[in-house]
Write an enzyme that holds these catalytic residues in place. Structure first.
Site, mmCIF file in Angstrom:
data_model
loop_
_atom_site.group_PDB
_atom_site.id
_atom_site.type_symbol
_atom_site.label_atom_id
_atom_site.label_comp_id
_atom_site.label_asym_id
_atom_site.label_seq_id
_atom_site.Cartn_x
_atom_site.Cartn_y
_atom_site.Cartn_z
ATOM 1 N N GLY A 134 74.578 -2.832 110.324
ATOM 2 C CA GLY A 134 73.823 -1.588 110.302
ATOM 3 C C GLY A 134 73.462 -1.096 108.915
ATOM 4 O O GLY A 134 72.895 -0.006 108.764
ATOM 5 N N ASP B 154 57.556 -5.468 118.481
ATOM 6 C CA ASP B 154 58.394 -4.339 118.072
ATOM 7 C C ASP B 154 58.063 -3.865 116.667
ATOM 8 O O ASP B 154 58.616 -2.861 116.207
ATOM 9 C CB ASP B 154 59.881 -4.695 118.173
ATOM 10 C CG ASP B 154 60.237 -5.946 117.394
ATOM 11 O OD1 ASP B 154 59.816 -7.035 117.810
ATOM 12 O OD2 ASP B 154 60.934 -5.830 116.368
#
Length: 474
Positions: free
Chosen positions: A123, A245
């Site tokens: 992340g 995306d």
């Protein structure tokens, strides 16, 4: 004290299956690297407040601003043509939306820590991709190309493990929205018609208020993408990873991972290290846009009362991309050639020049910039072929309605003197990793006025300086 920002978070009021509520993960020792004060002021924010300890803590994700409703957005997508039913923000958190001049602007932290969509990732972001996106997105804005923008870059004081231990960073990204073709695909794949309707209504209200229902939305998005990709082509930009995306329905350029600008010109040029078969090569970008838009059209079909009739109309709209793109492309390249009027053979004239460049992989930016001041011949390998083309171009210019000095001014306004060349960005990143941000700030300043002359940054890479592969920021 918590920084307060004037958020009004409409996306967080959509069905909660479109996102996961997720606070950013705090970092050890945030330090501001860059703040886009002009953008801050445009958003109605106080640069001094953003530079304060509370402001930097907010930009790092340590203390979300007052009014934020942090979420990670869900989406799916086709990645290099392969279907992935769940992707989503794996390292980004949307803090909220700021409304200025009647327009909404997402404020998102990239590198903000793990989310439910991280798929095993940490992340985080390391400093290199953060600086790359900051420089390239702001360069695109200065070039007049619709794009997400960079509000701030913050060092985290933490190490990120990639191929080696690297300094961590967080980018604050601003966008008209972060809604992608893949957002619609996420709902379509789950047969979530109610969610599709809510998302469609939201996008129409937010981006295309004149669009009449799903069909009008599709038509508007096709037009926006035709304009966008034509402008990419005009500056030699290669997105590098045009997955569904990574196509924003707003018509902005989004996600600057393995992107690059052409140095030497060839239509088949690829930089992305993961694009092994050239799917997203420079010249294939319009074709891929059609493919992506067809996926978007499919997602809207469940909202139409007569599906079969809608298939026919939607097919016509998507297929019309080619006509609309060619018109936009020709508008771009006419201005690059200093032309203000239209003649039937203008496209052939532009393509002939590109063919000459491609034969010997001559420099795209220098030659188009050089058309205005006569220096193009300094950068052309096949001088006889260029001279023949130049005669045709000169005759065409003489038939145009603009005076010569106005043609030169037009070319100087549309052919940049400086672009974010790969080797310069790599120099900036290497210096920053060692703690020297002077090259970053110098390049950023030059890229802010791309149509002025910046000799230091205009030069192509010398032998041994070429960067032939770019990498995804994850």
């Amino acid at each position: 004290m918590t920084l307060a920002l004037p958020f009004d978070n409409s996306y967080a009021r959509l069905p909660d299956r479109l996102f996961a509520r997720q606070r950013p993960a705090p970092v050890a020792a945030p330090r501001l690297v860059a703040l886009n004060e002009d953008l801050a002021l445009r958003l109605g924010l106080d640069p001094a407040a953003l530079r304060s300890d509370d402001g930097v803590a907010a930009l790092a994700g340590n203390v979300p601003p007052e009014g934020a409703e942090p979420i990670a957005q869900a989406y799916a997508g086709h990645q290099f043509g392969g279907w992935v039913p769940q992707l989503g923000d794996g390292r980004a958190v949307l803090l909220g939306e700021i409304v200025t001049d009647g327009h909404r602007h997402d404020v998102q932290l990239k590198g903000a820590g793990r989310t439910p969509f991280s798929r095993g990732g940490d992340g985080r972001a390391w400093l290199g991709p953060v600086l790359r996106e900051y420089l390239v997105s702001e360069a695109m804005h200065a070039l007049g190309i619709p794009t997400t923008r960079a509000l701030a870059a913050v060092e985290t004081g933490e190490t990120v493990m990639r191929e080696a231990p690297l300094p961590g960073a967080v980018l604050t990204r601003v966008a008209a929205s972060h809604i992608r073709v893949g957002t619609f695909q996420y709902l379509y794949a789950r047969q979530d018609t109610d969610g599709l309707q809510a998302l469609t209504d939201h996008v129409i209200a937010r981006h295309y208020p004149d669009a009449d229902g799903p069909e009008g939305l599709l038509d508007a998005v096709v037009g926006a993408q035709a304009r966008l990709i034509a402008r990419w082509m005009g500056v030699g930009f290669i997105h590098g990873v045009m997955n569904t995306d990574n196509m924003a329905v707003s018509g902005e350029t989004i996600d600057y991972g393995p992107c690059a600008f052409l140095d030497s010109y060839h239509p088949d040029t690829v930089f992305s290290s993961i694009d092994r078969y050239g799917r997203y090569a420079y010249a294939r970008q319009p074709e891929i846009a059609v493919w992506n838009l067809a996926q978007f059209a499919t997602c809207l079909l469940p909202l139409m009362p007569d599906r079969q009739a809608a298939v026919e109309r939607f097919t016509d709209i998507v297929n019309d991309f080619g006509v609309r793109f060619q018109a936009e492309w020709l508008d771009v390249f006419r201005t690059k050639l200093g032309l203000s009027t239209a003649e039937e053979d203008d496209a052939a004239l532009a393509h002939r020049l590109l063919d000459i460049l491609a034969t010997n992989r001559d420099d795209f930016t220098l030659i188009f910039r050089g058309l205005a001041d006569g220096s193009a011949t300094d950068h052309v390998t096949d001088r006889p072929a260029f001279d023949q083309w130049h005669e045709l171009w000169t005759a065409r210019r003489q038939r145009d309605g603009l005076a010569e000095e106005d043609q030169v001014a037009l070319m100087r306004r549309t052919n940049p003197g400086v672009i974010p060349r790969n080797h310069r960005i790599e120099e900036v990143i290497q210096a920053a990793v060692s703690g020297d941000y002077a090259p970053f700030h110098a390049l950023h300043a030059a890229l802010g006025t791309p149509y002025q002359d910046h000799p230091v940054f205009a030069a192509p890479p010398a032998a041994g300086e070429e960067v032939t592969a770019t990498f995804c920021g994850t």
